[in-house]
Design a protein around this motif. Structure first.
Motif, PDB file in Angstrom:
ATOM      1  N   UNK A 104       7.924  13.409  -0.873  1.00 53.91           N
ATOM      2  CA  UNK A 104       9.016  13.195   0.087  1.00 53.91           C
ATOM      3  C   UNK A 104       8.544  12.366   1.276  1.00 53.91           C
ATOM      4  N   UNK A 105       7.376  12.700   1.802  1.00 52.54           N
ATOM      5  CA  UNK A 105       6.846  11.943   2.934  1.00 52.54           C
ATOM      6  C   UNK A 105       6.574  10.492   2.536  1.00 52.54           C
ATOM      7  N   UNK A 106       6.008  10.289   1.355  1.00 58.42           N
ATOM      8  CA  UNK A 106       5.730   8.932   0.900  1.00 58.42           C
ATOM      9  C   UNK A 106       6.991   8.122   0.696  1.00 58.42           C
ATOM     10  N   UNK A 107       7.995   8.727   0.066  1.00 57.56           N
ATOM     11  CA  UNK A 107       9.242   8.013  -0.187  1.00 57.56           C
ATOM     12  C   UNK A 107       9.956   7.670   1.118  1.00 57.56           C
ATOM     13  N   UNK A 108       9.971   8.606   2.058  1.00 61.83           N
ATOM     14  CA  UNK A 108      10.618   8.350   3.350  1.00 61.83           C
ATOM     15  C   UNK A 108       9.872   7.251   4.104  1.00 61.83           C
ATOM     16  N   UNK A 122      16.667  -7.075  -2.627  1.00 59.44           N
ATOM     17  CA  UNK A 122      15.828  -6.633  -3.743  1.00 59.44           C
ATOM     18  C   UNK A 122      14.876  -5.523  -3.322  1.00 59.44           C
ATOM     19  N   UNK A 123      14.694  -5.350  -1.997  1.00 58.36           N
ATOM     20  CA  UNK A 123      13.876  -4.257  -1.493  1.00 58.36           C
ATOM     21  C   UNK A 123      14.718  -3.134  -0.892  1.00 58.36           C
ATOM     22  N   UNK A 124      15.750  -3.497  -0.155  1.00 62.61           N
ATOM     23  CA  UNK A 124      16.545  -2.471   0.535  1.00 62.61           C
ATOM     24  C   UNK A 124      17.336  -1.607  -0.440  1.00 62.61           C
ATOM     25  N   UNK A 125      17.834  -2.200  -1.515  1.00 63.68           N
ATOM     26  CA  UNK A 125      18.612  -1.394  -2.477  1.00 63.68           C
ATOM     27  C   UNK A 125      17.766  -0.338  -3.181  1.00 63.68           C
ATOM     28  N   UNK A 126      16.610  -0.690  -3.742  1.00 66.74           N
ATOM     29  CA  UNK A 126      15.799   0.388  -4.337  1.00 66.74           C
ATOM     30  C   UNK A 126      15.273   1.375  -3.305  1.00 66.74           C
ATOM     31  N   UNK A 127      15.083   0.930  -2.054  1.00 66.54           N
ATOM     32  CA  UNK A 127      14.625   1.859  -1.014  1.00 66.54           C
ATOM     33  C   UNK A 127      15.685   2.928  -0.754  1.00 66.54           C
ATOM     34  N   UNK A 128      16.942   2.503  -0.645  1.00 66.64           N
ATOM     35  CA  UNK A 128      18.026   3.465  -0.437  1.00 66.64           C
ATOM     36  C   UNK A 128      18.220   4.338  -1.672  1.00 66.64           C
ATOM     37  N   UNK A 129      18.099   3.732  -2.845  1.00 63.25           N
ATOM     38  CA  UNK A 129      18.241   4.499  -4.083  1.00 63.25           C
ATOM     39  C   UNK A 129      17.126   5.531  -4.209  1.00 63.25           C
ATOM     40  N   UNK A 130      15.929   5.177  -3.754  1.00 60.00           N
ATOM     41  CA  UNK A 130      14.812   6.114  -3.783  1.00 60.00           C
ATOM     42  C   UNK A 130      15.106   7.346  -2.935  1.00 60.00           C
ATOM     43  N   UNK A 131      15.680   7.137  -1.758  1.00 60.37           N
ATOM     44  CA  UNK A 131      16.032   8.265  -0.897  1.00 60.37           C
ATOM     45  C   UNK A 131      17.109   9.130  -1.554  1.00 60.37           C
ATOM     46  N   UNK A 173       0.824  -1.214   0.000  1.00 58.29           N
ATOM     47  CA  UNK A 173       0.000   0.000   0.000  1.00 58.29           C
ATOM     48  C   UNK A 173       0.857   1.262   0.000  1.00 58.29           C
ATOM     49  N   UNK A 174       1.875   1.282   0.856  1.00 58.09           N
ATOM     50  CA  UNK A 174       2.721   2.475   0.964  1.00 58.09           C
ATOM     51  C   UNK A 174       3.514   2.697  -0.315  1.00 58.09           C
ATOM     52  N   UNK A 175       4.095   1.626  -0.855  1.00 56.41           N
ATOM     53  CA  UNK A 175       4.916   1.760  -2.062  1.00 56.41           C
ATOM     54  C   UNK A 175       4.077   2.163  -3.265  1.00 56.41           C
ATOM     55  N   UNK A 176       2.905   1.555  -3.415  1.00 57.02           N
ATOM     56  CA  UNK A 176       2.037   1.895  -4.548  1.00 57.02           C
ATOM     57  C   UNK A 176       1.534   3.332  -4.444  1.00 57.02           C
ATOM     58  N   UNK A 177       1.198   3.760  -3.240  1.00 56.08           N
ATOM     59  CA  UNK A 177       0.748   5.135  -3.043  1.00 56.08           C
ATOM     60  C   UNK A 177       1.856   6.120  -3.390  1.00 56.08           C
ATOM     61  N   UNK A 178       3.076   5.809  -2.961  1.00 53.02           N
ATOM     62  CA  UNK A 178       4.207   6.682  -3.272  1.00 53.02           C
ATOM     63  C   UNK A 178       4.430   6.769  -4.777  1.00 53.02           C
ATOM     64  N   UNK A 179       4.355   5.640  -5.466  1.00 50.61           N
ATOM     65  CA  UNK A 179       4.534   5.643  -6.922  1.00 50.61           C
ATOM     66  C   UNK A 179       3.474   6.495  -7.598  1.00 50.61           C
ATOM     67  N   UNK A 180       2.235   6.371  -7.147  1.00 49.95           N
ATOM     68  CA  UNK A 180       1.155   7.192  -7.708  1.00 49.95           C
ATOM     69  C   UNK A 180       1.399   8.672  -7.445  1.00 49.95           C
ATOM     70  N   UNK A 181       1.863   9.008  -6.240  1.00 50.80           N
ATOM     71  CA  UNK A 181       2.158  10.404  -5.910  1.00 50.80           C
ATOM     72  C   UNK A 181       3.270  10.957  -6.796  1.00 50.80           C
TER      73      UNK A 181
END
Length: 324
Positions: free
Chosen positions: A225-229, A244-253, A164-172
């Motif tokens: 910014x709030x969604x990505x964080x 596979x999750x932590x690397x894109x999470x850090x890259x997103x920040x 839910x959080x990741x999809x919402x952030x992508x939409x934002x």
């Protein structure tokens, strides 16, 4: 067949990389005001675009004509990608996705031509920018789902909150990109000429349509910014060991920090074309990174044959302590 699938994944990554180059070329056209430097379409001053003499590539023509050639190249690469995927990919939904990408790139080319023929109407120009990002997302998705990592035997994470959080952030992020396109094509990039304040205040003391568009883009940046964080924090707290999750999470920040910085310098530099274009390209990278993270969080649903790993259960000591 396995070797063909491996090369298909590599080719899909090439198409995605070329699409980044195409977005950069389009960003330079808009940032330099070169959208009508070549006033005809699909020809270039009456020439076939592939035979237009190099000596005439001057001023804004260089940016607009280069954009057309790169777009044509990406279109051809996408035709090959769709046919190749149809021949070697056993999953029907992936084959359909490849042809959706082909349809998107064809429609994108038509929108680009209509934009020129109708003298850059904002609505069509914004649609052209928005569809470019959708096409980019399709190429990123194809590169991901044909990759060896996606099809590996490692069990996917099944975390409804992360989805839910990741999809919402992508939409934002996508909505924010549309707001940015609306701002660019309505010449509202400097409607508020200072940053981080607005005319020296937290809220603009005066309002008009362009100021409202500009301020909406700033407000959208805060929501993104709030969604990505929130997304990255959830991943790093609950799934730190899943690369596979932590690397894109850090890259997103990382991309988020770069994007906010570039946005500030766009204003401080008076919309320098190179900085403005970098802001557009990095925005696409924010979207792509958030999309990859979202898709990986949904992988258990895409590949139902695998057994998903749920969120880690609390330690046994905590469970014992909760007993009456």
């Amino acid at each position: 067949m396995r070797g063909s699938s491996t090369w298909l994944a590599r080719y899909a990554k090439l198409v995605a990389a070329c699409t980044v180059l195409l977005i950069a070329a389009g960003g330079m056209v808009t940032s330099t005001g070169s959208g009508l430097s070549v006033p005809d379409w699909p020809t270039t001053y009456g020439w076939n675009m592939f035979t237009f003499p190099l000596k005439h590539w001057v001023g804004g023509i260089r940016y607009e004509h280069s954009h057309r050639l790169i777009a044509s190249t990406v279109g051809f690469l996408t035709i090959v990608l769709a046919i190749w995927t149809w021949r070697v990919e056993p999953r029907a939904w992936v084959r359909k996705l490849a042809f959706a990408a082909l349809g998107a790139v064809i429609l994108q080319g038509l929108l680009g031509g209509i934009t020129v023929l109708f003298f850059l109407p904002p609505a069509i120009s914004i649609a052209h920018a928005g569809l470019a990002q959708i096409f980019f997302c399709l190429t990123i998705t194809l590169a991901l789902v044909t990759s060896r990592g996606w099809k590996s035997s490692e069990t996917p994470v099944d975390d409804p909150l992360l989805r839910r959080v990741a999809a919402t952030t992508t939409a934002l992020v996508y909505i924010q990109i549309l707001l940015g396109a609306t701002m660019r094509h309505n010449d509202a990039g400097l409607a508020i000429p200072d940053f981080p304040l607005a005319f020296g205040h937290l809220l603009p003391p005066v309002w008009n349509a362009r100021i409202a568009i500009h301020f909406a883009h700033r407000a959208g940046a805060l929501l993104v910014s709030l969604g990505a964080i929130a997304t990255a924090a959830h991943v790093l707290r609950h799934h730190r060991n899943r690369r596979e999750l932590s690397r894109p999470a850090l890259l997103l920040l990382f991309f988020l920090a770069v994007q906010v910085t570039l946005g500030a310098f766009v204003i401080w530099s008076g919309k320098n074309p190179l900085i403005n274009t970098a802001h557009v390209v990095n925005g696409a990278l924010v979207l792509a990174t958030s999309l990859v993270l979202s898709l990986r969080s949904f992988r258990a649903g895409f590949e139902p044959a695998t057994v998903a790993v749920t969120r880690p259960a609390p330690p046994l000591g905590q469970l014992q302590g909760a007993r009456p």
